[in-house]
Design an enzyme around this catalytic site. Structure first.
Site, PDB file in Angstrom:
ATOM      1  N   LYS A  28      57.737  43.233  40.561  1.00  0.00           N
ATOM      2  CA  LYS A  28      56.334  43.624  40.311  1.00  0.00           C
ATOM      3  C   LYS A  28      55.743  44.385  41.493  1.00  0.00           C
ATOM      4  CE  LYS A  28      53.007  40.497  41.067  1.00  0.00           C
ATOM      5  NZ  LYS A  28      51.797  40.727  41.865  1.00  0.00           N
ATOM      6  N   ASN A  29      55.814  43.773  42.689  1.00  0.00           N
ATOM      7  CA  ASN A  29      55.090  44.362  43.821  1.00  0.00           C
ATOM      8  C   ASN A  29      55.718  45.662  44.310  1.00  0.00           C
ATOM      9  OD1 ASN A  29      53.199  42.390  43.659  1.00  0.00           O
ATOM     10  ND2 ASN A  29      54.014  41.144  45.324  1.00  0.00           N
TER      11      ASN A  29
ATOM     12  N   ARG B  62      44.506  44.113  42.816  1.00  0.00           N
ATOM     13  CA  ARG B  62      44.302  44.616  44.174  1.00  0.00           C
ATOM     14  C   ARG B  62      45.261  45.744  44.523  1.00  0.00           C
ATOM     15  NH1 ARG B  62      41.364  41.746  47.544  1.00  0.00           N
ATOM     16  NH2 ARG B  62      42.492  42.787  49.197  1.00  0.00           N
TER      17      ARG B  62
ATOM     18  N   CYS C  30      39.662  37.388  46.759  1.00  0.00           N
ATOM     19  CA  CYS C  30      40.336  36.821  45.600  1.00  0.00           C
ATOM     20  C   CYS C  30      40.651  35.374  45.893  1.00  0.00           C
ATOM     21  CB  CYS C  30      41.548  37.633  45.184  1.00  0.00           C
ATOM     22  SG  CYS C  30      43.018  37.258  46.077  1.00  0.00           S
TER      23      CYS C  30
ATOM     24  N   ARG D  27      41.246  38.744  51.936  1.00  0.00           N
ATOM     25  CA  ARG D  27      42.071  39.932  51.705  1.00  0.00           C
ATOM     26  C   ARG D  27      41.324  41.232  52.018  1.00  0.00           C
ATOM     27  NH1 ARG D  27      45.912  39.135  46.592  1.00  0.00           N
ATOM     28  NH2 ARG D  27      47.215  40.522  47.814  1.00  0.00           N
TER      29      ARG D  27
ATOM     30  N   ASP E  10      54.569  34.108  48.965  1.00  0.00           N
ATOM     31  CA  ASP E  10      54.597  34.092  47.495  1.00  0.00           C
ATOM     32  C   ASP E  10      55.560  33.042  46.937  1.00  0.00           C
ATOM     33  OD1 ASP E  10      52.767  36.121  47.586  1.00  0.00           O
ATOM     34  OD2 ASP E  10      54.159  37.715  47.058  1.00  0.00           O
TER      35      ASP E  10
ATOM     36  N   ILE F 121      49.806  33.330  56.193  1.00  0.00           N
ATOM     37  CA  ILE F 121      49.425  34.681  55.730  1.00  0.00           C
ATOM     38  C   ILE F 121      48.029  34.684  55.098  1.00  0.00           C
ATOM     39  CG2 ILE F 121      50.098  36.666  54.295  1.00  0.00           C
ATOM     40  CD1 ILE F 121      52.224  36.071  56.382  1.00  0.00           C
TER      41      ILE F 121
ATOM     42  N   ARG G  41      50.828  38.091  34.568  1.00  0.00           N
ATOM     43  CA  ARG G  41      50.681  39.204  35.510  1.00  0.00           C
ATOM     44  C   ARG G  41      51.987  39.426  36.263  1.00  0.00           C
ATOM     45  NH1 ARG G  41      45.498  38.898  39.182  1.00  0.00           N
ATOM     46  NH2 ARG G  41      46.571  40.801  39.791  1.00  0.00           N
TER      47      ARG G  41
HETATM   48  C1  EPZ Z   1      51.131  41.905  49.279  1.00  0.00           C
HETATM   49  O1  EPZ Z   1      49.719  41.758  49.338  1.00  0.00           O
HETATM   50  C2  EPZ Z   1      51.576  41.333  47.947  1.00  0.00           C
HETATM   51  N1  EPZ Z   1      50.939  42.067  46.857  1.00  0.00           N
HETATM   52  C3  EPZ Z   1      51.207  39.847  47.872  1.00  0.00           C
HETATM   53  O2  EPZ Z   1      51.712  39.319  46.655  1.00  0.00           O
HETATM   54  C4  EPZ Z   1      51.869  39.123  49.043  1.00  0.00           C
HETATM   55  O3  EPZ Z   1      51.443  37.775  49.047  1.00  0.00           O
HETATM   56  C5  EPZ Z   1      51.466  39.780  50.357  1.00  0.00           C
HETATM   57  O4  EPZ Z   1      51.778  41.207  50.335  1.00  0.00           O
HETATM   58  C6  EPZ Z   1      52.148  39.182  51.588  1.00  0.00           C
HETATM   59  O5  EPZ Z   1      53.539  39.263  51.423  1.00  0.00           O
HETATM   60  C7  EPZ Z   1      51.396  43.248  46.500  1.00  0.00           C
HETATM   61  O6  EPZ Z   1      52.333  43.817  47.049  1.00  0.00           O
HETATM   62  C8  EPZ Z   1      50.747  43.870  45.305  1.00  0.00           C
HETATM   63  P1  EPZ Z   1      49.011  41.959  53.235  1.00  0.00           P
HETATM   64  P2  EPZ Z   1      48.872  42.524  50.435  1.00  0.00           P
HETATM   65  O7  EPZ Z   1      48.200  43.183  53.416  1.00  0.00           O
HETATM   66  O8  EPZ Z   1      49.510  43.831  50.721  1.00  0.00           O
HETATM   67  C9  EPZ Z   1      45.272  40.408  55.852  1.00  0.00           C
HETATM   68  C10 EPZ Z   1      51.646  38.063  44.651  1.00  0.00           C
HETATM   69  O9  EPZ Z   1      51.512  36.826  44.386  1.00  0.00           O
HETATM   70  N2  EPZ Z   1      44.785  41.795  55.845  1.00  0.00           N
HETATM   71  O10 EPZ Z   1      50.374  41.908  53.820  1.00  0.00           O
HETATM   72  O11 EPZ Z   1      47.465  42.497  50.008  1.00  0.00           O
HETATM   73  C11 EPZ Z   1      45.265  39.765  54.460  1.00  0.00           C
HETATM   74  O12 EPZ Z   1      43.986  39.272  54.128  1.00  0.00           O
HETATM   75  C12 EPZ Z   1      50.794  38.747  45.694  1.00  0.00           C
HETATM   76  O13 EPZ Z   1      52.456  38.778  44.045  1.00  0.00           O
HETATM   77  C13 EPZ Z   1      43.661  42.144  56.571  1.00  0.00           C
HETATM   78  O14 EPZ Z   1      43.017  41.298  57.246  1.00  0.00           O
HETATM   79  O15 EPZ Z   1      49.088  41.561  51.693  1.00  0.00           O
HETATM   80  C14 EPZ Z   1      46.315  38.704  54.612  1.00  0.00           C
HETATM   81  O16 EPZ Z   1      45.740  37.579  55.238  1.00  0.00           O
HETATM   82  C15 EPZ Z   1      49.699  37.871  46.243  1.00  0.00           C
HETATM   83  N3  EPZ Z   1      43.248  43.435  56.577  1.00  0.00           N
HETATM   84  C16 EPZ Z   1      47.331  39.353  55.561  1.00  0.00           C
HETATM   85  O17 EPZ Z   1      46.625  40.415  56.212  1.00  0.00           O
HETATM   86  C17 EPZ Z   1      43.921  44.403  55.875  1.00  0.00           C
HETATM   87  O18 EPZ Z   1      43.489  45.572  55.887  1.00  0.00           O
HETATM   88  C18 EPZ Z   1      48.574  39.945  54.896  1.00  0.00           C
HETATM   89  O19 EPZ Z   1      48.162  40.721  53.780  1.00  0.00           O
HETATM   90  C19 EPZ Z   1      45.067  44.039  55.128  1.00  0.00           C
HETATM   91  C20 EPZ Z   1      45.478  42.739  55.142  1.00  0.00           C
END
Ligand code: EPZ
Length: 423
Positions: free
Chosen positions: A22-23, A94, A118, A123, A308, A330, A400
């Site tokens: 998916k991702n 997202r 969310c 996020r 995840d 995370i 989803r």
């Molecule tokens: C991706 O989300 C995945 N989603 C998530 O999968 C997954 O949990 C996550 O990566 C971590 O592996 C998709 O790829 C669609 P991050 P993403 O940016 O990119 C903080 C699932 O269940 N952050 O690596 O949104 C954030 O809040 C989903 O399939 C900031 O502070 O994750 C988090 O605490 C859920 N500022 C951490 O970084 C930013 O600008 C890591 O988030 C960006 C992120």
């Protein structure tokens, strides 16, 4: 809205085909915006998130054609007419925020709704925006939307992320491929999804080095062209079905899986007493007798233990022999499955980002509520090991990210069915 009813029913056996990731697929679909020639994806998972992102691309003027029973998709971005991604879709998904980099990279402007928080955490998207600013875009936040402009195009830059963000790395990578000059992304995500995105962009003609390491170097090119790309196996679906025989007992073969994409989980499962063997077709996972041993887990960016899979691992630890400590590093609010598991008889103490799980001999079925995608599936896994009936409500989250979970599990001998809720 549907519910899923699971009855604990002893060991599982058989095989499960692992779907496309998916991702990965969602980010590849966004990357299709970078070229006026079509991107064809194969091994596309049939999931509602994929359909939602398809609708967003159509709203921008892309043609999205489903082929081969929905297992392939052709996206043509030759006639993009609208550069605004609306709140209605971005708030639901997202990953749609990842149209920002490709749109600004190719068209020099975009208006994309801020996704908002969310269930699993705030996020934020600050890293996405500072990366685009470093590449020369002007960012304005107005009425809940990001207005990004780079009238003369983006310019290569050195970007050091303060911590690893999958989404920000992927947005910056896509924005940089058509920028003038060289971009260096430091402390970049190393997730297989990000590597697959880089491979797809290379297939489209991008000049990228270092994907899979923490430093990615991108030399801008003038244009990208058509390609066909196969979506890699979903490591989170794979990991989820690896935990199923660990919790319910039995032996399953996961077709299309490979150890490399789930090594951190495989190591932990082996430490817990689960047997994992690589086969010609994928991975075989068996747990024949008794409870698994408790093991501690700390989530981390790849190659660490994936956030995840934390909920699914917690479900397993609920019936393990001993006390397990699970640390979530995370997301700040990703233990919402814990109170639901407690309703099934689990012993869990949550303090901030740490959960202490004391394994019990037997979970008991209960009506439970799914709060997000991975929490939903953790409750189904717990139901496989519980005495009596577990009813998981609000399973739209599941659709989803998991293709036909009830069919795949019933193919392994589980007693599981989907029922329509009334009222
Ligand atoms: C991706 O989300 C995945 N989603 C998530 O999968 C997954 O949990 C996550 O990566 C971590 O592996 C998709 O790829 C669609 P991050 P993403 O940016 O990119 C903080 C699932 O269940 N952050 O690596 O949104 C954030 O809040 C989903 O399939 C900031 O502070 O994750 C988090 O605490 C859920 N500022 C951490 O970084 C930013 O600008 C890591 O988030 C960006 C992120």
């Amino acid at each position: 809205m549907d519910s899923i009813i699971v009855k604990g029913n002893g060991p599982l056996s058989g095989e499960v085909p692992i779907a496309g990731a998916k991702n990965t697929c969602l980010k590849l679909m966004c990357a299709a915006l970078l070229s006026d020639e079509p991107l064809t994806l194969t091994n596309v998972p049939r999931l509602s998130d994929v359909a939602t992102l398809g609708s967003l691309l159509e709203s921008l003027g892309c043609e999205v054609a489903r082929l081969a029973d929905g297992r392939a998709m052709m996206i043509s971005s030759a006639d993009v007419t609208n550069l605004t991604a609306h709140y209605d879709i971005v708030r639901k998904l997202r990953a749609s925020f990842n149209v920002l980099g490709p749109l600004v990279g190719r068209f020099g402007e975009a208006v994309v709704s801020l996704p908002g928080g969310c269930a699993i955490g705030a996020r934020k998207v600050d890293l996405h925006l500072t990366a685009l600013e470093a590449l020369g875009a002007t960012i304005d936040l107005r009425e809940g939307y990001v207005h990004a402009t780079a009238k003369n195009g983006l310019k290569g830059a050195e970007i050091s992320f303060p911590f690893v963000s999958v989404g920000a790395t992927e947005n910056a990578l896509c924005a940089a491929v058509l920028a003038k000059g060289t971009t260096v992304l430091r402390n970049a995500a190393r997730e297989p999804d990000t590597v697959a995105l880089a491979h797809c962009l290379q297939g489209m003609g991008a000049d990228i080095e270092g994907a899979g390491t923490d430093t990615i170097v991108i030399r801008g090119v003038d244009r990208l062209h058509a390609t066909t790309h196969r979506v890699i196996a979903d490591r989170i679906e794979l990991g989820t079905y690896m935990i199923a025989p660990a919790i319910a007992g039995g032996s399953v073969e996961l077709i299309g899986g490979s150890r490399a994409i789930v090594a951190a989980l495989a190591d932990k499962l082996e430490e817990a007493g689960v047997e994992i063997v690589e086969t010609d077709r994928g991975l075989s996972v068996s747990h024949k007798t008794g409870r698994v041993r408790a093991v501690d887990v700390t989530t981390a960016p790849f190659p660490g233990f994936p956030t995840d899979l934390q909920a699914q691992m917690m479900a397993l630890m609920c019936t393990a022999d001993g006390v397990a400590t699970l640390e979530e590093t995370i997301f700040e609010n990703r233990f919402m499955h814990a109170p639901e598991l407690i309703r099934m008889g689990a012993k869990i103490d949550v303090h901030g980002g740490t959960a202490k799980v004391t394994g019990v001999v037997q979970l008991r079925g209960a009506p439970v509520m799914a709060t997000d995608l991975r929490a939903s599936v953790s409750l189904i896994l717990a139901g496989l090991a519980a005495e009596g009936e577990t009813r998981v409500n609000r399973v739209y989250h599941l659709d989803r990210g998991y293709e036909r979970v009830e069919e795949k599990l019933s193919g392994l001998g589980a007693q599981i069915e989907r029922v329509a809720d009334h009222g």
